[in-house]
Design an enzyme around this catalytic site. Structure first.
Site, PDB file in Angstrom:
ATOM      1  N   PHE A  33       1.133  -1.488  -0.205  1.00  0.00           N
ATOM      2  CA  PHE A  33      -0.031   0.198  -0.001  1.00  0.00           C
ATOM      3  C   PHE A  33       0.908   1.518   0.373  1.00  0.00           C
ATOM      4  CE2 PHE A  33      -1.793   4.098   2.396  1.00  0.00           C
ATOM      5  CZ  PHE A  33      -3.475   3.694   2.066  1.00  0.00           C
ATOM      6  N   ASP A  34       1.869   1.250   0.838  1.00  0.00           N
ATOM      7  CA  ASP A  34       2.574   2.162   1.068  1.00  0.00           C
ATOM      8  C   ASP A  34       3.131   2.785  -0.479  1.00  0.00           C
ATOM      9  OD1 ASP A  34       3.072   1.094   3.280  1.00  0.00           O
ATOM     10  OD2 ASP A  34       3.639   2.926   4.319  1.00  0.00           O
TER      11      ASP A  34
END
Length: 282
Positions: A211-212
């Site tokens: 996600f990051d």
């Protein structure tokens, strides 16, 4: 003798970046919402939240909220989280029935009313002294996204050679394949302005550890400014992260994002048109 006349023109004014309004700190109940995503962390959670709350009460000059995001824990994590929210002001709990750090961050950030959104890992490996330098450029309007970096000049890091090697290799892959400019995609210490998050989150597909990276790649491609803060970081020897599984998932995510950008399936131009900063002319 013919006189030579020179006409001098004033140099063109350099293009200005689109204005980012500073956060009106009086207009929000909480200027910053810090999310702590957890899964089966009944032991470490109390110390983390109490230490973070004490630091922010003592040293953070803006209003804040701490959100504990429970990812379908099967131990007493959720009960412990509610106890902390009862004992400490400005602490709340969100429960999600499914696992996934990315899922937790997307869920909380999408519904938060704070103008600046952040997250940190429950182990607090990153020194909390970096929190204000992380979010200050977002509050002022200078930057759109901010990341703690263990690889930037000035960072101080204590961790084993295996994790160091894997981290550097992963970030080298990102620079080589996706041509990113940021130095550290995986440090669990990040923040984003809510106006940027509202545009980016609908495009982020990953619900786990990638996600990051996906958020940062989309932000950079959309012309948003990413601010990096060198951090003091001490590795958690009890970390339960499966390094091999995470690495495979990350590489799969890199391939997916690369394909989406190449095909135009990921509409970063839309975000650039709405929020992107104008490129500087030579």
């Amino acid at each position: 003798m013919t006189a030579l006349t020179l006409t001098l023109q004033a140099p063109a004014a350099p293009p200005s970046l689109p204005a980012r309004a500073p956060v009106d700190i009086r207009a929000h109940e909480a200027v910053l919402d810090v999310v702590i995503p957890v899964y089966n962390e009944e032991t470490d959670l109390p110390g983390c939240v109490r230490r973070l709350h004490a630091h922010m009460t003592r040293a953070f000059p803006y209003t804040f909220r701490i959100t504990i995001a429970d990812n379908a824990s099967t131990d007493r994590t959720l009960e412990v989280a509610h106890e902390l929210a009862h004992d400490l002001p400005c602490v709340r709990v969100v429960h999600l029935p499914q696992k996934g750090r990315g899922r937790a961050l997307a869920a909380v950030w999408s519904t938060s009313d704070a103008p600046v959104l952040a997250y940190m890992d429950v182990d607090l490996s990153t020194d909390l002294g970096g929190l204000l330098p992380l979010v200050a450029p977002l509050i002022s309007g200078h930057s759109d996204v901010a990341i703690g970096s263990r690889l930037a000049r000035g960072a101080r890091v204590v961790r084993g050679p295996k994790r160091e090697f894997i981290s550097r290799c992963y970030n080298l892959i990102l620079r080589t394949v996706l041509h990113v400019q940021f130095s550290d995609a995986q440090c669990g210490f990040k923040a984003v302005r809510r106006d940027a998050a509202e545009q980016l989150l609908p495009l982020v597909e990953d619900t786990g550890w990638f996600f990051d990276t996906e958020l940062l790649v989309l932000a950079e491609r959309a012309g948003l400014r990413i601010h990096e803060v060198p951090v003091d970081w001490v590795d958690d020897p009890d970390s339960r992260v499966d390094i091999v599984a995470t690495a495979v998932a990350d590489l799969t995510g890199v391939a997916r994002v690369l394909g989406g950008l190449a095909s135009g399936r990921i509409p970063v131009d839309r975000i650039r048109a709405r929020l992107g900063r104008t490129p500087l002319a030579a």
